[in-house]
Design a protein around this motif. Structure first.
Motif, PDB file in Angstrom:
ATOM      1  N   VAL A 110       0.904  -1.116   0.047  1.00 43.04           N
ATOM      2  CA  VAL A 110       0.107   0.023  -0.070  1.00 43.04           C
ATOM      3  C   VAL A 110       0.910   1.222   0.093  1.00 43.04           C
ATOM      4  N   ALA A 112       0.911   5.286   1.832  1.00 46.00           N
ATOM      5  CA  ALA A 112       0.176   5.816   2.975  1.00 46.00           C
ATOM      6  C   ALA A 112       0.223   7.475   2.586  1.00 46.00           C
ATOM      7  N   TYR A 132       1.344  11.054  -1.328  1.00 43.92           N
ATOM      8  CA  TYR A 132       1.453   9.579  -0.747  1.00 43.92           C
ATOM      9  C   TYR A 132       2.885   9.356  -0.822  1.00 43.92           C
ATOM     10  N   VAL A 138       1.545  -3.915   4.741  1.00 42.79           N
ATOM     11  CA  VAL A 138       0.860  -3.910   6.169  1.00 42.79           C
ATOM     12  C   VAL A 138       1.034  -5.440   6.845  1.00 42.79           C
ATOM     13  N   ILE A 149       1.906  -0.582   9.233  1.00 40.52           N
ATOM     14  CA  ILE A 149       2.834  -0.535   8.094  1.00 40.52           C
ATOM     15  C   ILE A 149       4.283  -0.549   8.222  1.00 40.52           C
ATOM     16  N   LEU A 165      -4.826   4.921   3.373  1.00 40.44           N
ATOM     17  CA  LEU A 165      -3.943   4.026   2.514  1.00 40.44           C
ATOM     18  C   LEU A 165      -4.643   3.998   1.159  1.00 40.44           C
TER      19      LEU A 165
END
Length: 247
Positions: A110, A112, A132, A138, A149, A165
Motif C-alpha cells: 500500500v 500511505a 502519498y 501491512v 505498516i 491508505l
C-alpha cells in the motif's frame, strides 16, 4: 468565523466570543432551514442594532397561547426533520464520490498519505510535495480500521488509519520508478556540476565556455608577465580546442 474575527491580531479573539456566539445562533442553518436560536427558544434573538428602536418587531402580533406555540413548533420540527434527512443524503452523495470499497489485508502493498508542513526557511512547499509515500507492507491490525505498516526500503513502521491508505497499482509503481529515475538524474547533474566546480577551482579557469573578455585578460596577463607561459600552457592543456584557437 473565529479566524475572520481575529484577523492579524490573534491575542484577543476570546474577547469577541459573545459576538461570535450571537452570529452563529442567529444564522440560518443550511441543513435545518432555521436558526439554532429559533429552534431552541421559538423566537429569533434581538440583535444589538435593534436594542434602542422605538418599536420592537413582532409586538403588534396577537399573543399566542402555549398550546398554539407548541403545535406550531411541532410542525416546524417535522419540517426540520425532513430538511435534515435531505441534507444528510446530499452530504452522503458528495462523500461517497471518493469512497472506495477496499480494505487492506496483512501482506498487501500500500501507499500511505503524507501530512507535510511548509517550511519557508528551507524552501519547502507542502502543496508541491507528493501526497502519498511508499511502498509500505501491512504487517498487523491494531483495530478493524487501524493498521501497522512497514516501509519496504527504509523498514520504518507507522500506524495509520485505513482511510489514509491507497492500494498499490501498476500506475503507482510506474510513478515511483519514474520518480526514482528523475532523482537519480538530478543527483548525476549535481555531481557533474560539483566536479566542474572543483576542476575550475583547481585550474583557475571556468569550465563553461569562457567569454571573450576572459580570453583577452589572459592574453594581456601573458604579455605583461603576470602569468608565465608555462602556467598558461598548463591552463590551456585543460581547455577545449576552441580556447586554444582564441589564445
Amino acid at each position: 468565523m473565529i479566524a475572520q474575527f481575529a484577523g492579524q491580531n490573534q491575542r484577543n479573539w476570546d474577547e469577541k466570543w459573545p459576538e461570535i456566539m450571537l452570529a452563529v445562533n442567529s444564522s440560518t442553518s443550511e441543513s435545518t432551514g432555521y436558526s439554532p436560536c429559533f429552534l431552541t427558544q421559538a423566537r429569533e434573538p434581538r440583535l444589538p442594532s435593534a436594542l434602542y428602536d422605538r418599536e420592537t418587531i413582532g409586538t403588534g402580533k396577537q399573543t399566542e397561547t402555549p398550546e398554539d406555540k407548541a403545535n406550531k413548533m411541532k410542525e416546524i420540527f417535522e419540517i426540520v426533520r425532513r430538511n435534515m434527512e435531505k441534507a444528510a443524503q446530499d452530504q452522503a452523495r458528495h462523500y461517497n464520490l471518493r469512497r472506495r470499497q477496499w480494505n487492506p489485508t496483512i501482506g498487501d502493498t500500500v501507499w500511505a498519505k503524507e501530512h507535510h508542513l511548509s517550511k519557508a526557511a528551507e524552501g519547502f512547499a507542502a502543496k508541491l510535495a507528493p501526497r502519498y509515500d511508499g511502498p509500505y507492507t501491512v504487517i498487523d491490525f491494531v483495530s478493524p480500521v487501524i493498521c501497522k505498516i512497514r516501509h519496504k526500503d527504509t523498514q520504518k513502521e507507522r500506524t495509520v488509519h485505513v482511510s489514509e491508505l491507497k492500494q498499490q497499482t501498476q500506475e503507482l509503481e510506474q510513478q515511483r520508478r519514474n520518480l526514482q529515475q528523475a532523482q537519480l538524474r538530478i543527483e548525476q547533474r549535481e555531481s557533474q556540476a560539483r566536479q566542474k566546480q572543483e576542476l575550475a577551482l583547481a585550474t583557475g579557469v571556468p569550465q563553461e565556455r569562457p567569454s571573450l573578455d576572459w580570453v583577452n585578460n589572459m592574453s594581456r596577463s601573458v604579455r605583461s608577465g603576470t602569468i608565465s607561459r608555462v602556467d598558461m600552457a598548463h591552463i590551456i592543456r585543460f581547455q577545449p580546442e576552441y580556447i586554444r584557437g582564441l589564445l
